[in-house]
Scaffold this motif. Structure first.
Motif, short mmCIF file in Angstrom:
data_model
loop_
_atom_site.label_atom_id
_atom_site.label_comp_id
_atom_site.label_asym_id
_atom_site.label_seq_id
_atom_site.Cartn_x
_atom_site.Cartn_y
_atom_site.Cartn_z
N LYS A 78 20.82 -20.28 -34.52
CA LYS A 78 19.63 -19.47 -34.20
C LYS A 78 18.74 -20.18 -33.18
O LYS A 78 18.25 -19.55 -32.24
N ASP A 79 18.55 -21.50 -33.38
CA ASP A 79 17.65 -22.22 -32.47
C ASP A 79 18.25 -22.30 -31.06
O ASP A 79 17.53 -22.20 -30.06
N ALA A 125 23.54 -22.81 -39.35
CA ALA A 125 22.85 -21.53 -39.14
C ALA A 125 21.59 -21.77 -38.32
O ALA A 125 21.29 -21.04 -37.37
N SER A 161 25.41 -16.49 -43.41
CA SER A 161 24.71 -17.62 -44.03
C SER A 161 23.32 -17.20 -44.50
O SER A 161 22.31 -17.59 -43.90
N LEU A 218 21.80 -18.15 -47.02
CA LEU A 218 21.07 -19.34 -47.51
C LEU A 218 20.92 -20.33 -46.36
O LEU A 218 21.74 -20.35 -45.44
N PRO A 219 19.86 -21.18 -46.42
CA PRO A 219 19.65 -22.15 -45.34
C PRO A 219 20.86 -23.06 -45.14
O PRO A 219 21.47 -23.52 -46.11
N HIS A 220 21.24 -23.28 -43.87
CA HIS A 220 22.34 -24.18 -43.53
C HIS A 220 22.05 -24.78 -42.16
O HIS A 220 21.57 -24.07 -41.27
N GLU A 264 21.52 -13.62 -34.40
CA GLU A 264 20.70 -13.70 -35.61
C GLU A 264 21.29 -12.85 -36.74
O GLU A 264 21.34 -13.27 -37.89
N GLN A 288 12.82 -6.39 -33.14
CA GLN A 288 12.50 -7.67 -32.48
C GLN A 288 11.21 -7.57 -31.68
O GLN A 288 11.18 -6.94 -30.62
N ARG A 289 10.17 -8.23 -32.20
CA ARG A 289 8.88 -8.15 -31.46
C ARG A 289 8.98 -8.86 -30.11
O ARG A 289 8.31 -8.48 -29.15
N HIS A 290 9.82 -9.93 -30.02
CA HIS A 290 9.95 -10.61 -28.72
C HIS A 290 10.55 -9.67 -27.67
O HIS A 290 10.15 -9.70 -26.50
N1 LIG Z 1 20.08 -19.44 -42.59
C1 LIG Z 1 19.26 -20.36 -42.03
N2 LIG Z 1 19.47 -21.67 -42.21
C2 LIG Z 1 18.67 -22.61 -41.64
N3 LIG Z 1 17.62 -22.33 -40.87
C3 LIG Z 1 17.36 -21.03 -40.64
C4 LIG Z 1 18.15 -19.98 -41.20
N4 LIG Z 1 17.63 -18.79 -40.78
C5 LIG Z 1 16.59 -19.09 -40.00
N5 LIG Z 1 16.41 -20.42 -39.90
C6 LIG Z 1 15.36 -21.13 -39.11
O1 LIG Z 1 14.19 -20.34 -39.06
C7 LIG Z 1 13.91 -19.96 -37.70
C8 LIG Z 1 13.40 -18.55 -37.67
O2 LIG Z 1 14.46 -17.70 -38.07
P1 LIG Z 1 14.32 -16.13 -38.09
O3 LIG Z 1 15.56 -15.57 -38.65
O4 LIG Z 1 13.04 -15.75 -38.76
O5 LIG Z 1 14.28 -15.78 -36.57
P2 LIG Z 1 13.03 -15.73 -35.61
O6 LIG Z 1 13.02 -16.98 -34.79
O7 LIG Z 1 11.82 -15.39 -36.42
O8 LIG Z 1 13.45 -14.58 -34.66
P3 LIG Z 1 12.77 -13.18 -34.48
O9 LIG Z 1 11.29 -13.33 -34.72
O10 LIG Z 1 13.11 -12.88 -33.06
O11 LIG Z 1 13.47 -12.32 -35.48
C9 LIG Z 1 15.24 -20.16 -36.94
O12 LIG Z 1 15.05 -20.38 -35.57
C10 LIG Z 1 15.82 -21.35 -37.68
O13 LIG Z 1 15.25 -22.56 -37.18
#
Ligand SMILES: Nc1ncnc2c1ncn2[C@@H]1O[C@H](COP(=O)(O)OP(=O)(O)OP(=O)(O)O)[C@@H](O)[C@H]1O
Length: 112
Positions: free
Chosen positions: A88-89, A84, A77, A79-81, A70, A22-24
């Motif tokens: 994450k948001d 999900a 999940s 796949l996008p949902h 995450e 995690q870069r953050h």
């Molecule tokens: N399975 C999923 N379904 C729908 N949207 C998703 C899914 N996975 C990620 N996203 C969207 O993409 C964004 C980025 O997700 P990601 O997994 O790359 O995390 P990140 O915000 O890059 O966190 P980090 O950089 O700390 O790993 C999420 O905040 C969400 O909005």
């Protein structure tokens, strides 16, 4: 006792995983080191030190919980949902709220 040490090892493994992936989290740790150095330079009072350490721990812990969420979301999940995305948001939003509050309190500690 050895059970406790095993659990401690798993917890440290989790922290290592977070730092590695995690870069953050790495950014927050660098900011924490700078804040601690600034605290030494400014000669903070004991209560201010307590607050600073608590804030750093809270932000790092929130980032680790975000990482855990995450990982679980990616597991269940791939796949996008919409749910999900919401999970994450929302988790990322929680970190943002805490980090913003920590920034404001740090400014008060160092500038007042
Ligand atoms: N399975 C999923 N379904 C729908 N949207 C998703 C899914 N996975 C990620 N996203 C969207 O993409 C964004 C980025 O997700 P990601 O997994 O790359 O995390 P990140 O915000 O890059 O966190 P980090 O950089 O700390 O790993 C999420 O905040 C969400 O909005």
């Amino acid at each position: 006792m050895s059970r406790f040490l095993v659990s401690l090892g798993y917890a440290l493994e989790g922290i290592r995983f977070g730092i590695k992936t995690q870069r953050h989290l790495r950014f927050h740790l660098v900011a924490a080191c700078l804040a601690l150095a600034a605290g030494l330079w400014k000669g903070l009072q004991p209560v201010a030190w307590g607050l600073l350490v608590l804030l750093i721990a809270a932000v790092v812990a929130a980032e680790l919980i975000n990482t855990a969420i995450e990982a679980v979301v990616d597991l269940v999940s791939p796949l996008p949902h919409p749910l999900a995305k919401a999970a994450k948001d929302t988790a990322a939003g929680a970190v943002l709220v805490l980090a913003a509050a920590a920034l404001v309190i740090a400014v008060v500690l160092f500038c007042c």
